[in-house]
Write an enzyme that holds these catalytic residues in place. Structure first.
Site, PDB file in Angstrom:
ATOM      1  N   GLU A   1       0.946  -1.078  -0.032  1.00  0.00           N
ATOM      2  CA  GLU A   1       0.034  -0.023   0.092  1.00  0.00           C
ATOM      3  C   GLU A   1       0.895   0.952  -0.125  1.00  0.00           C
ATOM      4  OE1 GLU A   1      -2.781   0.381   3.356  1.00  0.00           O
ATOM      5  OE2 GLU A   1      -2.569   2.480   2.853  1.00  0.00           O
TER       6      GLU A   1
ATOM      7  N   CYS B   1      -3.235   7.513   5.018  1.00  0.00           N
ATOM      8  CA  CYS B   1      -3.001   7.098   3.711  1.00  0.00           C
ATOM      9  C   CYS B   1      -4.288   7.611   3.116  1.00  0.00           C
ATOM     10  CB  CYS B   1      -2.764   5.785   3.828  1.00  0.00           C
ATOM     11  SG  CYS B   1      -3.573   4.744   4.827  1.00  0.00           S
TER      12      CYS B   1
END
Lengths: 491, 491
Positions: free
Chosen positions: B231, B268
């Site tokens: 990720e 994020c």
């Protein structure tokens, strides 16, 4: 010239695919189902011409191609039923909990959506079932992905006939223009351009290791790598347990001879390796198998390239240290034919020589002779990833080899007991795929309903007003599909 | 020296992991569940020391870490419940049809099995929930995969404490030695060696694009590439629809200011881009947002490297042509702090300048000003893959932008209406993942029960005597799990 045209056409084809994608992806399951059923109908309507054309191009007998056609139309209708029913989207609904502390829980719903245009490279050994309207195409169309097929040059006319059938089906069922395209071209450049086009979202391929690995590498050179599903090679080892072999050597030999030579050995699940322990049972088996193989006739292979590759790989394998020919077809083979061969090698040599683990695509199998259980375990541990592994033994004896079975699960996508690896059933429980280098992605199957999983990805919809949700996720479940709602499966 | 030791220890660690794997993979769900619950208990028993250690290492407030700890123990217990129930293996049973013509149908059964040892790289921004006992570790252990955690050097002591807790839990619940390992080392060489070790089966990573992409490249250099779940970065664009914005500009500004500055912008899912159309509503929104941002205080960032990266990326972004600072925190920031900033740029400049699409990790958001709907559509089309996309607008207005929503589905793993992207719910419907470069694999989620899907693959068992089948596939369904039997879901 033709290749230049093909190259320059690719951008146009992918752009049309992507435009089609943006509407095709939202079609309901009934409409996609009608399209898939129409493809099956159009293929049926090609009648014998399709079979004779394919037979002339591939040297496969018409009877075999009849079966392949049934399988092709069968999987088109299977995927039609899957998307008509609709639960394949794996819908999950988690309701909001506005008064949760310390923070409220939002409403979140998730379902699978198609990835985008899919490029399919047809297989040489299945001109119908793994090619233009093959499992890759049918599963991608079912998912909601437009498909671009790169026709296999070895059966170009067959591929074109099927492509035209698909295009007619698309027109009859009102699919968006660009939902399917057929691209010619024999150069690597065409394949590379298809894989590396920015609008290509995934790739399906069935063929050689070098071809499949090249496509994976092309993808990894992209700024945004995409999933590549290459089915490459497999030697499908068959383990012959000693006590059962001693009892059933004749039956085992006859089943394996048939499996090794079926379709001139041109199946990805052909048993290219056999593994057994030295002893009287094995000697008896080798005699019986040799007898069978000697009687098997050579057959014309799919195309001259495959025949010449078989001859050179076979010659190379037979020239390795310790390799001994046990049996060969008693008939003489022509240049384009493949003659059945069985050879054997001591496990110690097999373990030393990586070349012997490589696939010889054709009617050949190599028997690995183990001195004892330790050598057999060493062979199991040394195996590459496989599509299948087989254990031939009676239940009581297999129980003594559970650690072998446990290890084979790490090596293959399908484990067979007391059967042969050839024959790939199209059903929900089928796994056709296995650890690298059998395929580039062991997590997916190219056969059966789960093949659709290769061309989808999940998207979560958070806090959507009900009217703006896809039907699959609306509160009233208007499609009556299975959904995981707040942790419980409901319909 | 320490790095050399770490490098030389890796082979030993992976060998122990693989030995553990061969027995751990076969443990039943109750035993794996007990292990996961014991991990949660051991973490709880670390008490305040864990929180104060983590806070000292990361500058995150204890209150936030309390929430993170609850999330960490929560997902351990969630995966425990998942494997205790057992249906996650997606069992499929297709019974034999011995009298089928032309060929009998064999008995085939399929279930998911774990892939093997998984290497997890902890995240700097979630010292608990995405690190040593984070979602990657918990989902891999639930699947039946041993885990090797490469501790994040920015919170090494926290990582070691949690690792010790996991090892105690493993011992208490009788797990095979080697089921979990913690590896130190700050060099790239350690990460590379972990990813490229022959026995490593998959990789989980949360961090920067350069780090995540490097791991993917290491995998692709292997003779057998393995799945890498990185990720990486996301700008999480927020689309502000004009009529709704004109009505709700004050509320929208206050929610977005909170989302942009939450945790010093170190999520994020931080909204790094906002997209809106010129007009009075936007002017009012910018004033209101600026007012909020000015009042927001700078915060100490996770570590000096992150602070210095924020400063340099922010400076670079602000120096681009057309970029105008709209608001900054009125307080002065120290070297290790990140000060909230909002800037704007005309869409025409954004579309010309790829640098502006890059993530600035920290409390910064860039507003893209569109002249009209066409420019807004152009911005949508130009977006990179994202973890999330958000549309802020009332239901009636969103209906006029359905083609935007349709396109955002191609760009992100989660679409939010009338909310903010920060706040990732741990639930079945969550998708935390998105098209490259947000993650390396948009088909999987790193949050929620479906995170287990990253570490499993299907294996088919053909013609197995019932006694030799795994319990999940035995005819009597002794585990009472949901299975697809001959096409129908049953329990």
């Amino acid at each position: 010239m033709a290749q230049d045209n093909a190259l320059s056409a690719i951008d146009e084809v992918l752009n049309a695919s992507y435009v089609a994608f943006l509407s095709y992806k939202n079609l309901d399951g009934k409409k996609k189902g009608a399209f898939l059923r129409a493809i099956a109908d159009e293929i049926d309507q090609l009648g014998d011409t399709l079979l004779t054309t394919a037979s002339a191009e591939t040297n496969l007998p018409v009877a075999r191609l009849q079966g392949e056609r049934a399988r092709t139309t069968g999987h088109c209708r299977m995927f039609a039923a899957l998307v008509e029913e609709g639960s394949w989207v794996e819908a999950r609904v988690d309701h909001a909990v506005p008064d949760r502390t310390p923070l409220p829980k939002p409403d979140i719903r998730k379902m699978m959506v198609p990835v985008g245009p899919v490029v399919v490279f047809g297989a040489s050994n299945f001109p119908l079932a793994y090619s233009t309207a093959g499992g890759d195409t049918a599963s991608a169309l079912a998912a909601g992905c437009p498909v671009i097929v790169k026709g296999h040059p070895a059966h170009a006319a067959t591929s074109q006939m099927v492509a035209d059938a698909i295009l007619r089906a698309a027109k009859k069922t009102g699919m968006p223009s660009g939902v399917f395209a057929h691209v010619d071209g024999t150069s690597f450049e065409v394949g590379k351009a298809l894989v590396q086009h920015p609008l290509t979202a995934a790739v399906g391929f069935t063929g050689s290791f070098s071809g499949g690995k090249a496509l994976l590498d092309y993808s990894n050179q992209r700024p945004n790598p995409i999933p590549v599903f290459s089915e490459m090679g497999s030697t499908n080892p068959v383990f012959l347990l000693p006590e059962s072999l001693a009892k059933n050597y004749r039956d085992t030999a006859s089943k394996l001879a048939a499996s090794i030579t079926q379709g001139v050995g041109q199946f990805c699940t052909n048993p290219g390796l056999m593994v057994a322990m030295e002893g009287q049972g094995l000697d008896d088996f080798v005699s019986a198998l040799s007898e069978e193989i000697t009687k098997c006739l050579p057959g014309t292979m799919l195309h001259p390239g495959i025949a010449s590759s078989y001859h050179s790989k076979l010659e190379k394998a037979l020239a390795q240290k310790g390799v001994q020919v046990e049996a060969r077809s008693s008939a003489t083979a022509t240049t384009h034919q493949g003659a059945p061969h069985v050879a054997s090698v001591p496990a110690s040599e097999f373990l030393r020589n990586p070349l012997l683990a490589e696939e010889v695509f054709g009617p050949f199998s190599l028997l690995i002779r183990c001195k004892d259980k330790n050598e057999l375990h060493a062979v199991v541990n040394a195996l590459h990833g496989q599509l299948t592994c087989t254990v031939i033994g009676e239940e009581q004896e297999v129980k003594n080899y559970l650690n072998v079975v446990n290890m084979l699960v790490e090596k293959a996508g399908r484990i067979i007991i007391n059967g042969v690896p050839t024959g790939v059933e199209v059903c929900a429980a089928m796994q056709h795929g296995g650890p690298f280098p059998a395929t580039t992605d062991a997590r997916f199957s190219s056969v059966g309903i789960d093949a659709i999983n290769r061309f989808i990805r999940p998207v979560a919809f958070q806090n959507f007003p009900d009217a703006l949700l896809p039907d699959e996720l609306k509160e009233s479940n208007p499609l009556h599909i299975w959904r995981l709602v707040d942790g419980a499966w409901t319909r």
